[in-house]
Design a protein around this motif. Structure first.
Motif, mmCIF file in Angstrom:
data_model
loop_
_atom_site.group_PDB
_atom_site.id
_atom_site.type_symbol
_atom_site.label_atom_id
_atom_site.label_comp_id
_atom_site.label_asym_id
_atom_site.label_seq_id
_atom_site.Cartn_x
_atom_site.Cartn_y
_atom_site.Cartn_z
ATOM 1 N N THR A 273 30.634 38.282 41.600
ATOM 2 C CA THR A 273 29.886 39.210 42.452
ATOM 3 C C THR A 273 30.214 40.652 42.084
ATOM 4 O O THR A 273 29.673 41.583 42.684
ATOM 5 N N LYS A 274 31.098 40.833 41.097
ATOM 6 C CA LYS A 274 31.560 42.178 40.737
ATOM 7 C C LYS A 274 30.962 42.705 39.432
ATOM 8 O O LYS A 274 30.901 43.909 39.228
ATOM 9 N N ILE A 275 30.569 41.784 38.551
ATOM 10 C CA ILE A 275 29.968 42.215 37.290
ATOM 11 C C ILE A 275 28.676 41.437 37.043
ATOM 12 O O ILE A 275 28.498 40.341 37.557
ATOM 13 N N LYS A 276 27.800 42.036 36.259
ATOM 14 C CA LYS A 276 26.517 41.398 35.931
ATOM 15 C C LYS A 276 26.504 40.865 34.506
ATOM 16 O O LYS A 276 25.630 40.088 34.137
ATOM 17 N N ASN A 277 27.469 41.300 33.710
ATOM 18 C CA ASN A 277 27.540 40.885 32.314
ATOM 19 C C ASN A 277 28.985 40.622 31.961
ATOM 20 O O ASN A 277 29.877 41.407 32.331
ATOM 21 N N ILE A 278 29.246 39.537 31.244
ATOM 22 C CA ILE A 278 30.619 39.164 30.943
ATOM 23 C C ILE A 278 31.309 40.224 30.084
ATOM 24 O O ILE A 278 32.539 40.356 30.104
ATOM 25 N N ALA A 279 30.533 41.024 29.367
ATOM 26 C CA ALA A 279 31.122 42.099 28.550
ATOM 27 C C ALA A 279 31.815 43.140 29.419
ATOM 28 O O ALA A 279 32.675 43.885 28.938
ATOM 29 N N ASP A 280 31.455 43.168 30.695
ATOM 30 C CA ASP A 280 32.038 44.155 31.619
ATOM 31 C C ASP A 280 33.313 43.656 32.304
ATOM 32 O O ASP A 280 33.885 44.363 33.142
ATOM 33 N N LEU A 281 33.755 42.453 31.959
ATOM 34 C CA LEU A 281 34.977 41.921 32.564
ATOM 35 C C LEU A 281 36.160 42.780 32.125
ATOM 36 O O LEU A 281 36.422 42.947 30.929
ATOM 37 N N LYS A 282 36.874 43.316 33.073
ATOM 38 C CA LYS A 282 37.924 44.287 32.759
ATOM 39 C C LYS A 282 39.228 43.609 32.349
ATOM 40 O O LYS A 282 39.454 42.427 32.624
ATOM 41 N N GLU A 283 40.079 44.381 31.698
ATOM 42 C CA GLU A 283 41.396 43.888 31.314
ATOM 43 C C GLU A 283 42.209 43.586 32.576
ATOM 44 O O GLU A 283 42.165 44.334 33.548
ATOM 45 N N GLY A 284 42.916 42.459 32.562
ATOM 46 C CA GLY A 284 43.724 42.063 33.710
ATOM 47 C C GLY A 284 42.918 41.449 34.841
ATOM 48 O O GLY A 284 43.421 41.298 35.961
ATOM 49 N N ALA A 285 41.657 41.083 34.574
ATOM 50 C CA ALA A 285 40.788 40.510 35.607
ATOM 51 C C ALA A 285 41.368 39.215 36.160
ATOM 52 O O ALA A 285 42.039 38.453 35.458
ATOM 53 N N LEU A 286 41.092 38.971 37.441
ATOM 54 C CA LEU A 286 41.554 37.750 38.106
ATOM 55 C C LEU A 286 40.463 36.686 38.009
ATOM 56 O O LEU A 286 39.331 36.891 38.463
ATOM 57 N N VAL A 287 40.809 35.555 37.420
ATOM 58 C CA VAL A 287 39.853 34.472 37.178
ATOM 59 C C VAL A 287 40.275 33.237 37.965
ATOM 60 O O VAL A 287 41.411 32.760 37.823
ATOM 61 N N ALA A 288 39.381 32.720 38.799
ATOM 62 C CA ALA A 288 39.678 31.528 39.600
ATOM 63 C C ALA A 288 39.195 30.278 38.875
ATOM 64 O O ALA A 288 38.070 30.239 38.372
ATOM 65 N N LEU A 289 40.067 29.263 38.840
ATOM 66 C CA LEU A 289 39.774 27.994 38.174
ATOM 67 C C LEU A 289 39.963 26.839 39.159
ATOM 68 O O LEU A 289 40.744 26.947 40.097
ATOM 69 N N PRO A 290 39.280 25.706 38.931
ATOM 70 C CA PRO A 290 39.576 24.515 39.749
ATOM 71 C C PRO A 290 41.017 24.068 39.506
ATOM 72 O O PRO A 290 41.524 24.195 38.390
ATOM 73 N N ASN A 291 41.662 23.522 40.529
ATOM 74 C CA ASN A 291 43.073 23.172 40.377
ATOM 75 C C ASN A 291 43.312 21.722 39.981
ATOM 76 O O ASN A 291 44.457 21.302 39.827
ATOM 77 N N ASP A 292 42.247 20.929 39.808
ATOM 78 C CA ASP A 292 42.471 19.567 39.313
ATOM 79 C C ASP A 292 42.504 19.606 37.788
ATOM 80 O O ASP A 292 41.837 20.435 37.165
ATOM 81 N N PRO A 293 43.298 18.733 37.152
ATOM 82 C CA PRO A 293 43.534 18.839 35.709
ATOM 83 C C PRO A 293 42.270 18.826 34.840
ATOM 84 O O PRO A 293 42.136 19.650 33.938
ATOM 85 N N SER A 294 41.345 17.917 35.115
ATOM 86 C CA SER A 294 40.188 17.802 34.223
ATOM 87 C C SER A 294 39.248 18.990 34.340
ATOM 88 O O SER A 294 38.766 19.533 33.338
ATOM 89 N N ASN A 295 38.956 19.437 35.572
ATOM 90 C CA ASN A 295 38.039 20.555 35.742
ATOM 91 C C ASN A 295 38.695 21.892 35.410
ATOM 92 O O ASN A 295 38.023 22.827 34.963
#
Length: 262
Positions: free
Chosen positions: A112-134
């Protein structure tokens, strides 16, 4: 004259008694709401005509559907892909088996903060699923996008500890998959399973910054126990979900957000 009418009627009555009442076989299926339960609702009338009464049990997590089937409380489940099932069986000592492939839900990255992945800033916080496969699936997608590099580029059980190159110094937060759409405002990027994205009103084709291709190996599967894998009702369920009618429903209803795997 009365006797002539009585004899055929009596014969029909005896035949009906001998045949006995016709009962539909009940088949319980655990599923997550979208699109799995929706697909099951679509085939429910078809199965009813074939003598199978489908009882759809809706879950919002990825653990109970497998546990309920393994414990014999529910016959079948439909919510997961093979790498997740393999991981679950290994972790929980279960022996659940796959009886059919249905569809692929291309995994996507949302923000909800960027419209293009090229705009992802250094040190950005990325959320991932916590189960091993996903979690590994998310990392593999980030790798494909060029955002990181894994020690083993093909490891389907990789974790954030396996990241060997991280040029943007991304920070990772591992969370329950179902909660990821809700944390979007609090992170810079979230890798979200399509079923949860759809439930949250996100359109993977329009809203994802990047997404897996239709060639994803993570097809969603129908799962049961070894004792039930050859059950006629289970086979009818697989046939209904793999029918031309269901293929057309997937294409029309989801417009590419999910794709048939059969």
């Amino acid at each position: 004259m009365l006797l002539k009418k009585f004899v055929p009627a009596l014969a029909l009555g005896i035949a009906a008694v001998l045949a006995g009442p016709v009962h539909a076989e009940k088949l319980s299926v655990a599923a997550t709401p979208v699109p799995h339960a929706e697909l099951l609702e679509h085939v429910k009338p078809i199965l009813a005509k074939e003598g199978v009464e489908l009882d759809i049990k809706v879950f919002t997590d990825y653990v109970q559907p497998n546990q309920q089937v393994a414990d014999g409380h529910i016959d079948v489940n439909f919510f997961q892909h093979q790498p997740y099932l393999d991981s679950f069986n290994k972790e929980h000592g279960t022996k659940l088996v796959t009886v059919g492939l249905v569809h692929v839900e291309p995994f996507g990255a949302y923000s909800t903060k960027i419209k293009n992945i090229a705009d992802l800033k250094e040190g950005a916080l990325v959320a991932l699923p916590n189960d091993p496969s996903n979690g590994a699936r998310a990392l593999l997608l980030l790798q494909k996008e060029g955002l990181l590099k894994l020690k083993d580029p093909s490891n389907i059980l990789a974790t954030s500890r396996d990241v060997v190159e991280n040029p943007k110094k991304l920070k990772f937060r591992e969370l329950e998959a179902a909660t990821l759409p809700r944390v979007l405002p609090d992170v810079d990027l979230a890798l979200i399973n399509t079923n949860y994205a759809l439930e949250a009103g996100l359109n993977p084709l329009k809203d994802a910054l990047f997404i897996e291709g239709a060639d994803s190996p993570y097809a969603n599967i129908i799962v049961t126990t070894p004792a039930k894998k050859d059950d006629p009702a289970v086979k009818k369920l697989v046939q209904a979900l793999n029918s031309a009618d269901t293929r057309e429903f997937i294409k029309t209803q989801y417009k590419g957000a999910i794709v048939p795997a059969f």
